[in-house]
Design a protein around this motif. Structure first.
Motif, mmCIF file in Angstrom:
data_model
loop_
_atom_site.group_PDB
_atom_site.id
_atom_site.type_symbol
_atom_site.label_atom_id
_atom_site.label_comp_id
_atom_site.label_asym_id
_atom_site.label_seq_id
_atom_site.Cartn_x
_atom_site.Cartn_y
_atom_site.Cartn_z
ATOM 1 N N ALA A 144 0.746 -1.204 -0.113
ATOM 2 C CA ALA A 144 0.219 -0.062 -0.128
ATOM 3 C C ALA A 144 0.736 1.245 -0.066
ATOM 4 O O ALA A 144 0.498 2.286 -0.599
ATOM 5 N N ILE A 145 1.917 1.104 0.678
ATOM 6 C CA ILE A 145 3.029 2.306 0.876
ATOM 7 C C ILE A 145 3.598 2.527 -0.721
ATOM 8 O O ILE A 145 3.656 3.601 -1.136
ATOM 9 N N GLU A 146 3.958 1.380 -1.158
ATOM 10 C CA GLU A 146 4.678 1.519 -2.622
ATOM 11 C C GLU A 146 3.903 2.001 -3.517
ATOM 12 O O GLU A 146 3.946 2.709 -4.523
ATOM 13 N N THR A 147 2.378 1.620 -3.546
ATOM 14 C CA THR A 147 1.509 1.933 -4.576
ATOM 15 C C THR A 147 0.747 3.359 -4.242
ATOM 16 O O THR A 147 -0.124 3.712 -4.798
ATOM 17 N N GLY A 148 1.044 3.799 -3.062
ATOM 18 C CA GLY A 148 0.341 5.217 -2.532
ATOM 19 C C GLY A 148 -1.203 5.171 -2.148
ATOM 20 O O GLY A 148 -1.850 6.004 -2.346
ATOM 21 N N VAL A 188 -5.805 2.132 2.223
ATOM 22 C CA VAL A 188 -5.340 0.687 2.197
ATOM 23 C C VAL A 188 -4.280 0.622 3.502
ATOM 24 O O VAL A 188 -4.335 -0.478 4.315
ATOM 25 N N ALA A 189 -3.508 1.299 3.315
ATOM 26 C CA ALA A 189 -2.039 1.450 4.222
ATOM 27 C C ALA A 189 -2.801 1.574 5.644
ATOM 28 O O ALA A 189 -2.683 0.890 6.548
ATOM 29 N N THR A 190 -3.611 2.505 6.146
ATOM 30 C CA THR A 190 -3.977 2.802 7.446
ATOM 31 C C THR A 190 -5.025 1.970 8.034
ATOM 32 O O THR A 190 -4.955 1.329 8.888
ATOM 33 N N GLU A 191 -5.900 1.232 7.182
ATOM 34 C CA GLU A 191 -6.745 0.109 7.339
ATOM 35 C C GLU A 191 -6.023 -1.064 7.783
ATOM 36 O O GLU A 191 -6.302 -1.794 8.911
ATOM 37 N N ASN A 192 -5.065 -1.416 6.981
ATOM 38 C CA ASN A 192 -4.178 -2.582 7.500
ATOM 39 C C ASN A 192 -3.112 -2.190 8.796
ATOM 40 O O ASN A 192 -2.862 -3.196 9.440
ATOM 41 N N VAL A 193 -2.857 -1.112 8.710
ATOM 42 C CA VAL A 193 -2.072 -0.809 10.182
ATOM 43 C C VAL A 193 -2.936 -0.813 11.355
ATOM 44 O O VAL A 193 -2.554 -1.282 12.699
ATOM 45 N N ASN A 194 -4.175 -0.349 11.263
ATOM 46 C CA ASN A 194 -5.083 -0.711 12.402
ATOM 47 C C ASN A 194 -5.213 -2.090 12.569
ATOM 48 O O ASN A 194 -5.426 -2.374 13.881
ATOM 49 N N LYS A 195 -5.504 -2.895 11.504
ATOM 50 C CA LYS A 195 -5.622 -4.508 11.840
ATOM 51 C C LYS A 195 -4.454 -4.830 12.496
ATOM 52 O O LYS A 195 -4.475 -5.715 13.250
ATOM 53 N N LYS A 219 10.336 -0.243 4.395
ATOM 54 C CA LYS A 219 10.711 -1.121 3.223
ATOM 55 C C LYS A 219 9.707 -0.379 2.120
ATOM 56 O O LYS A 219 10.209 -0.634 1.059
ATOM 57 N N GLY A 220 8.559 -0.201 2.122
ATOM 58 C CA GLY A 220 7.786 0.434 1.121
ATOM 59 C C GLY A 220 8.288 1.459 0.422
ATOM 60 O O GLY A 220 8.221 1.767 -0.807
ATOM 61 N N LEU A 268 5.657 9.052 -6.013
ATOM 62 C CA LEU A 268 6.569 9.461 -4.694
ATOM 63 C C LEU A 268 5.560 10.204 -3.732
ATOM 64 O O LEU A 268 5.464 9.836 -2.347
ATOM 65 N N LEU A 269 4.996 11.182 -4.100
ATOM 66 C CA LEU A 269 4.064 11.925 -3.197
ATOM 67 C C LEU A 269 2.979 11.282 -2.783
ATOM 68 O O LEU A 269 2.692 11.280 -1.607
ATOM 69 N N MET A 270 2.408 10.514 -3.574
ATOM 70 C CA MET A 270 1.217 9.531 -2.961
ATOM 71 C C MET A 270 1.659 8.453 -2.200
ATOM 72 O O MET A 270 1.146 8.115 -0.915
ATOM 73 N N SER A 271 2.916 7.728 -2.230
ATOM 74 C CA SER A 271 3.545 6.850 -1.157
ATOM 75 C C SER A 271 3.851 7.544 0.073
ATOM 76 O O SER A 271 3.849 7.290 1.342
ATOM 77 N N ALA A 272 4.561 9.123 -0.289
ATOM 78 C CA ALA A 272 4.597 9.552 1.231
ATOM 79 C C ALA A 272 3.472 9.893 1.930
ATOM 80 O O ALA A 272 3.468 10.036 3.047
ATOM 81 N N ARG A 273 2.422 10.410 1.161
ATOM 82 C CA ARG A 273 0.887 10.724 1.803
ATOM 83 C C ARG A 273 0.518 9.404 2.586
ATOM 84 O O ARG A 273 0.147 9.496 3.720
#
Length: 212
Positions: free
Chosen positions: A11-15, A19-26, A44-45, A63-68
């Motif tokens: 999710a980080i790699e693809t920005g 999805v990233a925050t949902e799975n972090v919470n899980k 790593k992402g 890169l900006l989407m991944s950083a977000r």
């Protein structure tokens, strides 16, 4: 747990922020250590997307989407860290030098640093030598990153380095420089420790300067 960490990394790699925050919470619900999520998924992402960018397989918007996505995930995790310092590789002060109002490239580099495990203090644009010196002293920074996008402002970097010398802190901090009109030769002339041409190279050089 491994599968969740993989999902966060992708999710980080693809920005993909949601999805990233949902799975972090899980992952947290399943008892994952926040530090492990940062080191084994977020960093790593960001390293993967950074390398893709350097190889010409990803671009600034990626890169900006991944950083977000990384920042959104860090906002969930940071309050859970018992000691914020254990999450950082080093402390970086970054800013665009006095007279220069360019922001995007500098913010991109700042995001990459943060995503790869550094603590970043972003001083913004039009930053004077006095402001850089004050930040280095007060924050005990490991690295100062100076950015300029104009040939008319890049020479101000030499003034910042001179101000660090005059303040007696130049030997305590590494100075990195970057921006479109710069090159290695200019960095050597002004006695900077390093020049890098892109965000991923900046992270790699910072680690190198700090002996990692």
């Amino acid at each position: 747990m491994e599968a969740l960490l993989d999902k966060i990394q992708v999710a980080i790699e693809t920005g993909k922020l949601e999805v990233a925050t949902e799975n972090v919470n899980k992952a947290l619900e399943e008892g994952a250590n926040p530090q492990v999520i940062i080191s084994d998924a977020l960093i790593k992402g960001m390293e993967v997307i950074g390398q893709r960018f350097q190889d010409g397989k990803a671009f600034v918007p990626n890169l900006l989407m991944s950083a977000r996505a990384m920042k959104g995930s860090l906002e969930i995790l940071k309050p859970l860290l018992s000691d914020g310092n254990n999450a950082t590789l080093g402390k970086i002060v970054i800013g665009t030098v006095k007279g220069d109002l360019h922001d995007i490239g500098k913010n991109l580099v700042a995001s990459m640093f943060e995503g790869c495990g550094f603590e970043v203090i972003n001083l913004g644009i039009d930053v004077s030598s006095e402001q850089f010196v004050k930040a280095v002293k007060e924050l005990n920074a490991d690295i100062v990153c100076l950015s300029a996008l104009l040939t008319t402002t890049m020479n101000y970097m030499a003034e910042v380095i001179k101000a660090l010398e005059d303040a007696g802190v130049r030997d305590k901090v590494k100075v990195m420089v970057g921006g479109a009109p710069l090159n290695d030769n200019f960095a050597r002339q002004i006695k900077a420790d390093a020049y890098t041409s892109n965000a991923n190279a900046a992270v790699q050089k910072a680690k190198e300067l700090l002996g990692m």
